[in-house]
Design a protein around this motif. Structure first.
Motif, PDB file in Angstrom:
ATOM      1  N   GLN A   1      53.039  33.886  45.161  1.00  0.00           N
ATOM      2  CA  GLN A   1      53.659  32.843  45.432  1.00  0.00           C
ATOM      3  C   GLN A   1      53.962  33.524  46.878  1.00  0.00           C
ATOM      4  OE1 GLN A   1      56.991  30.840  43.497  1.00  0.00           O
ATOM      5  NE2 GLN A   1      56.113  30.135  41.864  1.00  0.00           N
ATOM      6  N   PRO A   2      54.162  32.899  47.734  1.00  0.00           N
ATOM      7  CA  PRO A   2      55.162  33.742  49.023  1.00  0.00           C
ATOM      8  C   PRO A   2      56.185  34.158  48.714  1.00  0.00           C
ATOM      9  CG  PRO A   2      54.044  31.257  49.878  1.00  0.00           C
ATOM     10  CD  PRO A   2      54.521  31.491  48.488  1.00  0.00           C
ATOM     11  N   GLY A   3      55.437  35.890  49.575  1.00  0.00           N
ATOM     12  CA  GLY A   3      56.652  37.283  49.380  1.00  0.00           C
ATOM     13  C   GLY A   3      57.228  37.632  47.825  1.00  0.00           C
ATOM     14  N   ASP A   4      55.651  37.898  47.254  1.00  0.00           N
ATOM     15  CA  ASP A   4      55.674  38.276  45.624  1.00  0.00           C
ATOM     16  C   ASP A   4      55.200  40.198  46.455  1.00  0.00           C
ATOM     17  OD1 ASP A   4      56.532  36.088  44.705  1.00  0.00           O
ATOM     18  OD2 ASP A   4      54.393  36.143  43.191  1.00  0.00           O
ATOM     19  N   LYS A   5      55.882  41.147  45.495  1.00  0.00           N
ATOM     20  CA  LYS A   5      55.623  42.039  45.736  1.00  0.00           C
ATOM     21  C   LYS A   5      54.830  42.545  44.258  1.00  0.00           C
ATOM     22  CE  LYS A   5      59.239  43.410  48.991  1.00  0.00           C
ATOM     23  NZ  LYS A   5      58.691  41.824  49.672  1.00  0.00           N
ATOM     24  N   ILE A   6      53.688  42.965  44.119  1.00  0.00           N
ATOM     25  CA  ILE A   6      53.172  43.436  42.984  1.00  0.00           C
ATOM     26  C   ILE A   6      52.768  45.015  43.308  1.00  0.00           C
ATOM     27  CG2 ILE A   6      50.670  43.855  41.637  1.00  0.00           C
ATOM     28  CD1 ILE A   6      50.614  40.309  43.532  1.00  0.00           C
ATOM     29  N   LYS A   7      53.412  45.966  41.972  1.00  0.00           N
ATOM     30  CA  LYS A   7      53.537  47.577  42.018  1.00  0.00           C
ATOM     31  C   LYS A   7      52.644  47.580  41.351  1.00  0.00           C
ATOM     32  CE  LYS A   7      55.847  51.693  42.207  1.00  0.00           C
ATOM     33  NZ  LYS A   7      56.585  52.058  42.083  1.00  0.00           N
ATOM     34  N   VAL A   8      51.617  48.452  41.089  1.00  0.00           N
ATOM     35  CA  VAL A   8      50.999  49.237  39.927  1.00  0.00           C
ATOM     36  C   VAL A   8      51.412  50.446  39.692  1.00  0.00           C
ATOM     37  CG1 VAL A   8      48.167  49.592  39.405  1.00  0.00           C
ATOM     38  CG2 VAL A   8      48.395  48.125  40.357  1.00  0.00           C
TER      39      VAL A   8
END
Length: 193
Positions: free
Chosen positions: A181-188
């Motif tokens: 979704q817009p604005g999502d932040k994904i961190k690996v």
């Protein structure tokens, strides 16, 4: 609304489009949710005085429509907005209104991916199709050798969720996929040995 009136409305719209009376809307996913700063075109069949061209959604997610004042549109589909305006117009203004809503300019939507991926950064989120978490990672060219792919973190609306990439990859049912979704932040995160 009667099916005869709806068919007449569809034929009229097709004629207007074919003669250049309206600019054709770019393809958009049917479930695209309207965002602040999107620009809309709203037509009311047989009511040209109510037509709204270039109607920008406010920062708070509302539009101002003749007779009806402020209407909340943020997070709603064009179909939901059409039904809402029709319902409001039926309440004392028009007998059988038929409303069409088009998005003519999309606010640039994006998501961020960071950490142990090959190319981290901010990525555009297309309006014409949905992408899931697996595709978002693929857009970042996959994981680095040091990635802990069993603890992918998704930050959305102030909440953090964790996912295992192998579990995500096995999901075939579109209803169960984790769509961005817009604005999502994904961190690996990185593995610690």
């Amino acid at each position: 609304m009667s099916s005869r009136l709806k068919i007449h409305h569809i034929i009229s719209m097709a004629i207007l489009l074919s003669f250049g009376g309206l600019k054709a809307q770019s393809r958009v996913a049917a479930d695209y949710k309207i965002q602040p700063e999107d620009v809309l075109r709203i037509l009311v069949f047989d009511e040209p005085s109510l037509a709204q061209e270039g109607l920008r959604v406010s920062g708070t997610g509302n539009i101002t429509f003749p007779l009806l004042k402020d209407i909340p549109v943020k997070g709603r589909t064009t179909e939901e907005i059409e039904q809402d305006i029709e319902r409001r117009l039926r309440d004392g203004y028009l007998k059988e209104p038929s409303v069409s809503v088009f998005v003519i300019v999309y606010n640039e939507q994006s998501y961020t991916i960071m950490g142990e991926v090959m190319i981290d950064g901010i990525y555009p989120l297309p309006s014409e199709k949905k992408i899931d978490l697996v595709e978002a990672i693929a857009n970042a060219k996959g994981f680095t050798p040091n990635a802990k792919d069993s603890r992918i973190q998704l930050f959305r609306d102030g909440e953090k969720r964790e996912f295992d990439f192998n579990d995500l990859f096995k999901i075939k049912d579109p209803e169960k996929k984790i769509f961005i979704q817009p604005g999502d932040k994904i961190k690996v995160p990185a593995r610690f040995f």
